[in-house]
Enzyme design. Structure first.
Site, PDB file in Angstrom:
ATOM      1  N   HIS A 166       9.504  -0.089   9.312  1.00 11.41           N
ATOM      2  CA  HIS A 166       8.733  -1.144   9.502  1.00 11.41           C
ATOM      3  C   HIS A 166       8.788  -2.084   7.974  1.00 11.41           C
ATOM      4  O   HIS A 166       9.326  -3.089   8.172  1.00 11.41           O
ATOM      5  CB  HIS A 166       7.175  -0.714   9.129  1.00 11.41           C
ATOM      6  N   ASP A 214       0.840  -1.245   0.200  1.00 13.69           N
ATOM      7  CA  ASP A 214      -0.297   0.018   0.099  1.00 13.69           C
ATOM      8  C   ASP A 214       0.783   1.174  -0.033  1.00 13.69           C
ATOM      9  O   ASP A 214       0.888   2.008   0.777  1.00 13.69           O
ATOM     10  CB  ASP A 214      -0.836  -0.025   1.222  1.00 13.69           C
TER      11      ASP A 214
HETATM   12  O1  LIG Z   1      -0.256   6.113  13.371  1.00 13.26           O
HETATM   13  C1  LIG Z   1      -0.153   5.602  12.273  1.00 13.26           C
HETATM   14  N1  LIG Z   1      -1.435   5.348  11.354  1.00 13.26           N
HETATM   15  C2  LIG Z   1      -1.414   4.799  10.006  1.00 13.26           C
HETATM   16  N2  LIG Z   1      -0.202   4.200   9.812  1.00 13.26           N
HETATM   17  C3  LIG Z   1       0.948   4.101  10.346  1.00 13.26           C
HETATM   18  C4  LIG Z   1       0.950   4.826  11.623  1.00 13.26           C
HETATM   19  N3  LIG Z   1       2.197   4.654  12.158  1.00 13.26           N
HETATM   20  C5  LIG Z   1       2.689   3.846  11.193  1.00 13.26           C
HETATM   21  N4  LIG Z   1       1.856   3.440  10.141  1.00 13.26           N
HETATM   22  C6  LIG Z   1       2.132   2.802   9.050  1.00 13.26           C
HETATM   23  O2  LIG Z   1       1.768   1.250   9.222  1.00 13.26           O
HETATM   24  C7  LIG Z   1       2.742   0.224   8.890  1.00 13.26           C
HETATM   25  C8  LIG Z   1       3.340  -0.290  10.279  1.00 13.26           C
HETATM   26  O3  LIG Z   1       2.557  -0.688  11.411  1.00 13.26           O
HETATM   27  C9  LIG Z   1       3.770   0.907   8.282  1.00 13.26           C
HETATM   28  O4  LIG Z   1       3.649   0.718   7.096  1.00 13.26           O
HETATM   29  C10 LIG Z   1       3.729   2.443   8.766  1.00 13.26           C
HETATM   30  O5  LIG Z   1       4.111   3.311   7.668  1.00 13.26           O
END
Ligand SMILES: O=c1[nH]cnc2c1ncn2[C@@H]1O[C@H](CO)[C@@H](O)[C@H]1O
Length: 324
Positions: free
Chosen positions: A248, A16
């Site tokens: 991540h 995504d």
């Molecule tokens: O606070 C958030 N809201 C939405 N997406 C997030 C947040 N923090 C990290 N990611 C995204 O979620 C995935 C890992 O959990 C990663 O793709 C990161 O970019």
């Protein structure tokens, strides 16, 4: 990393994009240990239409338009349409608000789930799926073909918060929260699943000094990423008070490339699908034999990453992006 004489591992990245997705895709394209045989797209950081557009765009930036992109589901496995976006994390376009021109290429006709099933059947036991977004496409593939769970080599899931707080709320990590029902299907499918949760990925941080090194490197991918990374740095600064970003997606990708970068434990994972803890991943370590039948009884085990060699992951990310 050890050089092997084995043919490269075939991987499909379900993505995504997403700033850290872009990093992971570029690292994959620079990893001789793997052959990227396709990208499948999913909503999460952006909507599915934009994810497809960004996937095609990133392959064009990389000069790898030979890699097919299969568009994934626009709705959750339960047909939910109230999808959570993360424009404050990745920008409204998913790639740091850079207003890149639309890609020239198009996705293939096949859906993501059909593509996953076809490749798993074509190369039984040989394909690794690296799932970087909500797990809808993977769950759809499992529903489409009862043999998918056995035919797919491994599913490396970037998701879950094992014994730590979540990222959307204290209970849930973003990707699992995106489609908890799909995640529960994947975790209980019997496939060889390795979950790399934020309890692990939060140990791998790219600092602003590392970003400066990327900028100075002259690497094509490094240069591109420095353009889009600002939004991601601001989000981490505002939310976590840090001068760096969590890697991540690259961490999960590298765990698929080289499993010795992590250690894992095995047990049964179920996902909460309702209530205030919707999206919670609950790991049962099988140490206690419960007197009663539980929702975890007789479910297959999965692997859950516990530790990561963070310096080696960061070194590989830097090397592969600067030599690009
Ligand atoms: O606070 C958030 N809201 C939405 N997406 C997030 C947040 N923090 C990290 N990611 C995204 O979620 C995935 C890992 O959990 C990663 O793709 C990161 O970019």
């Amino acid at each position: 990393m050890e050089t092997t004489l084995q043919p490269p591992k075939k991987i499909i990245i379900d993505t995504d994009p997403g700033i850290d997705d872009a990093m992971a895709i570029f690292v994959a394209l620079r990893s001789p240990e793997v052959e990227v045989i396709g990208l499948t797209t999913i909503y999460g950081n952006v909507c599915t239409t934009l994810a497809t557009r960004n996937a095609l765009h990133l392959l064009e930036v990389a000069g790898r338009t030979d890699i097919p992109v299969a568009e994934g589901s626009h709705v959750t496995i339960t047909k939910g349409t109230k999808l959570r976006r993360a424009d404050f994390v990745h920008g409204a376009d998913g790639l740091g608000n850079q207003n890149f021109p639309p890609p020239e290429g198009k996705p293939i006709e096949q859906s993501a789930a059909a593509f996953l099933v076809q490749k798993a059947n074509l190369y039984p036991g040989k394909v690794t799926v690296v799932a970087l977004g909500p797990l809808t496409n993977i769950a759809l593939a499992i529903q489409l073909d009862p043999a998918f769970a056995k035919n797919i080599g491994q599913i490396v899931v970037l998701g879950g918060a094992f014994a730590v707080n979540g990222s959307v709320n204290p209970a849930a990590e973003t990707n699992i929260f995106g489609d908890p029902d799909a995640a529960d299907i994947v975790f209980t499918s019997g496939a060889d699943v390795l979950a790399v949760g934020i309890n692990v990925t939060h140990q791998v941080v790219l600092t602003d000094t590392d970003r400066d090194k990327l900028a100075q490197s002259g690497g094509k991918f490094a240069h591109y990423l420095c353009k889009i990374l600002d939004v991601y740095f601001s989000y981490h600064h505002d939310s976590y008070c840090m001068r760096g970003v969590y890697l991540h997606d690259p961490t999960a990708l590298l765990a698929a490339v080289n499993p010795s970068l992590i250690t894992y434990t095995e047990g049964i994972v179920r996902v909460q699908t309702i209530g205030i803890t919707r999206g919670l991943t609950l790991f049962y370590n099988k140490q206690k034999r419960f007197a009663e039948v539980t929702e975890w009884s007789d479910k297959p085990s999965v692997k859950v990453a516990v530790t990561v060699d963070a310096p080696s992951v960061l070194k590989l990310v830097m090397e592969r992006l600067t030599n690009s």
